[in-house]
Design a protein around this motif. Structure first.
Motif, PDB file in Angstrom:
ATOM      1  N   GLU A  70       0.808  -1.218   0.000  1.00  0.00           N
ATOM      2  CA  GLU A  70       0.000   0.000   0.000  1.00  0.00           C
ATOM      3  C   GLU A  70       0.842   1.270   0.000  1.00  0.00           C
ATOM      4  O   GLU A  70       0.320   2.378  -0.211  1.00  0.00           O
ATOM      5  N   LEU A  71       2.158   1.122   0.232  1.00  0.00           N
ATOM      6  CA  LEU A  71       3.041   2.290   0.212  1.00  0.00           C
ATOM      7  C   LEU A  71       3.590   2.583  -1.182  1.00  0.00           C
ATOM      8  O   LEU A  71       4.257   3.607  -1.370  1.00  0.00           O
ATOM      9  N   LEU A  74       3.418   6.064  -2.887  1.00  0.00           N
ATOM     10  CA  LEU A  74       4.333   7.129  -2.471  1.00  0.00           C
ATOM     11  C   LEU A  74       5.358   7.433  -3.563  1.00  0.00           C
ATOM     12  O   LEU A  74       5.955   8.519  -3.574  1.00  0.00           O
ATOM     13  N   ARG A 122       1.564   3.285   7.107  1.00  0.00           N
ATOM     14  CA  ARG A 122       1.940   4.598   6.580  1.00  0.00           C
ATOM     15  C   ARG A 122       3.433   4.792   6.799  1.00  0.00           C
ATOM     16  O   ARG A 122       4.021   4.226   7.731  1.00  0.00           O
ATOM     17  N   ASP A 156       3.787  12.250   4.995  1.00  0.00           N
ATOM     18  CA  ASP A 156       3.610  12.361   6.448  1.00  0.00           C
ATOM     19  C   ASP A 156       4.971  12.647   7.058  1.00  0.00           C
ATOM     20  O   ASP A 156       5.918  11.870   6.892  1.00  0.00           O
ATOM     21  N   GLU A 338      -2.965  10.341  14.002  1.00  0.00           N
ATOM     22  CA  GLU A 338      -3.325  11.230  12.906  1.00  0.00           C
ATOM     23  C   GLU A 338      -3.263  12.698  13.342  1.00  0.00           C
ATOM     24  O   GLU A 338      -2.743  13.546  12.617  1.00  0.00           O
TER      25      GLU A 338
END
Length: 343
Positions: A70-71, A74, A122, A156, A338
């Protein structure tokens, strides 16, 4: 020490490797020349595309992107021939969950993909190494941080502060978010690949009162190896949470308190003996009447991640008052991972 970790053959020479490490110290350094960041409890990762392909390297030179697919998006944010240093974390209910990270290290791609959709990770960047083919890592930390905030704001970014009071507040307040302490960086130093001279880490000293629920013998019946610890759950049952080693110099005093509790002890299964260093050692339950205060560094899931240090006996405390509130203080103010990243 530099040189102990083998550099991946696929890693372009423009990217410094291995990542800079932090030396553990007891006290938070203060005064001019220091900057502070929370210490995230995840997997260290160098995200780079210097060779043209997006890769994510562990501190030991292992490719991680397979476990965190899922990264991959980036890569659209990272300019060509660039590299960032950071931490891969998974947050569940607003707090970092290290157990969830470990479930990703699995050979089945179908399982990894399912977990990536259910509990996505993340990447939290805290340093810039290379940007658009230009090395940044030789610059002082203060310049690298300013560059990171200016050029990599789409990522992030880990919070940073120059005020030691803010760092102290992190040590005091962020345990319930699953953070692992505070990192202090020398603002005038470059990245030192594999070195520890420019970064230190401070972990808060945490203590908890636990019920002694059993023991493991070093040699039965005269030498105790470890005490087995428990906490009461909401259902009124005792959950096994880890161990405290019995030091040779304190054995006689500890045995005096503990051995009488072997009589009429309930049957109890403590579970996971191999994980907690008890492989091959006979264990026995005790009557849950003795409370001890222990020092620990981290809770992982429903266990102390490592063995604890026995501090003292607590004859003044009711064993049933030893509950999960000892290890899971209530979250105050609704702060989440978050919210911390958005601050």
């Amino acid at each position: 020490m530099p040189g102990e970790v083998e550099r991946p053959a696929e890693l372009d020479e423009i990217v410094p490797f291995p990542p800079m490490e932090a030396e553990l110290v007891r006290d938070l350094p203060t005064g001019e020349g220091w900057a502070y960041e929370p210490k995230w409890d995840g997997f260290r990762g160098v995200l780079e595309n210097a060779s043209g392909e997006l890769r994510l390297w562990s501190r030991n030179g292992r490719p991680l992107l397979r476990y965190f697919p899922e990264l991959r998006p980036l890569g659209e944010l990272l300019p060509k021939r660039s590299a960032l240093d950071g931490e891969i974390v998974i947050a569940i209910d607003g707090a970092v969950d290290f157990d969830a990270m470990q479930t990703r290290l699995h050979p089945a791609e179908s399982r990894i993909n399912r977990l990536a959709g259910e509990i996505p990770a993340r990447f939290i960047a805290f340093d810039v190494l290379v940007w658009k083919g230009k090395p940044q890592w030789q610059k002082p930390q203060a310049e690298r941080r300013a560059f990171l905030e200016r050029e990599a704001s789409a990522f992030d970014l880990s919070p940073a502060a120059g005020d030691p009071d803010a760092a102290t507040a992190w040590l005091d307040d962020l345990e319930h978010l699953g953070l692992d302490g505070v990192v202090a960086k020398r603002v005038d130093r470059p990245v030192e690949p594999g070195g520890r001279g420019a970064v230190v880490k401070v972990k808060p000293e945490r203590t908890a009162d636990c019920v002694v629920v059993g023991l493991r013998w070093k040699s039965k019946p005269d030498r105790i190896a470890t005490l087995l610890l428990g906490l009461y759950g909401d259902n009124g049952e005792i959950d096994y949470v880890g161990t405290a080693a019995v030091a040779a110099g304190r054995h006689a005093a500890i045995a005096e308190h503990v051995l009488p509790l072997l009589e009429e002890a309930p049957d109890r299964n403590f579970g996971e003996p191999n994980r907690w260093g008890g492989s091959g050692l006979e264990q026995q339950p005790l009557r849950p009447e003795l409370v001890v205060e222990v020092r620990y560094d981290k809770v992982q899931g429903n266990r102390f991640r490592h063995g604890t240090k026995l501090l003292r006996f607590r004859p003044d405390k009711d064993p049933r008052s030893c509950t999960w509130a000892e290890l899971r203080p209530p979250r105050e103010g609704g702060l989440t991972v978050e919210a911390l990243l958005d601050a």
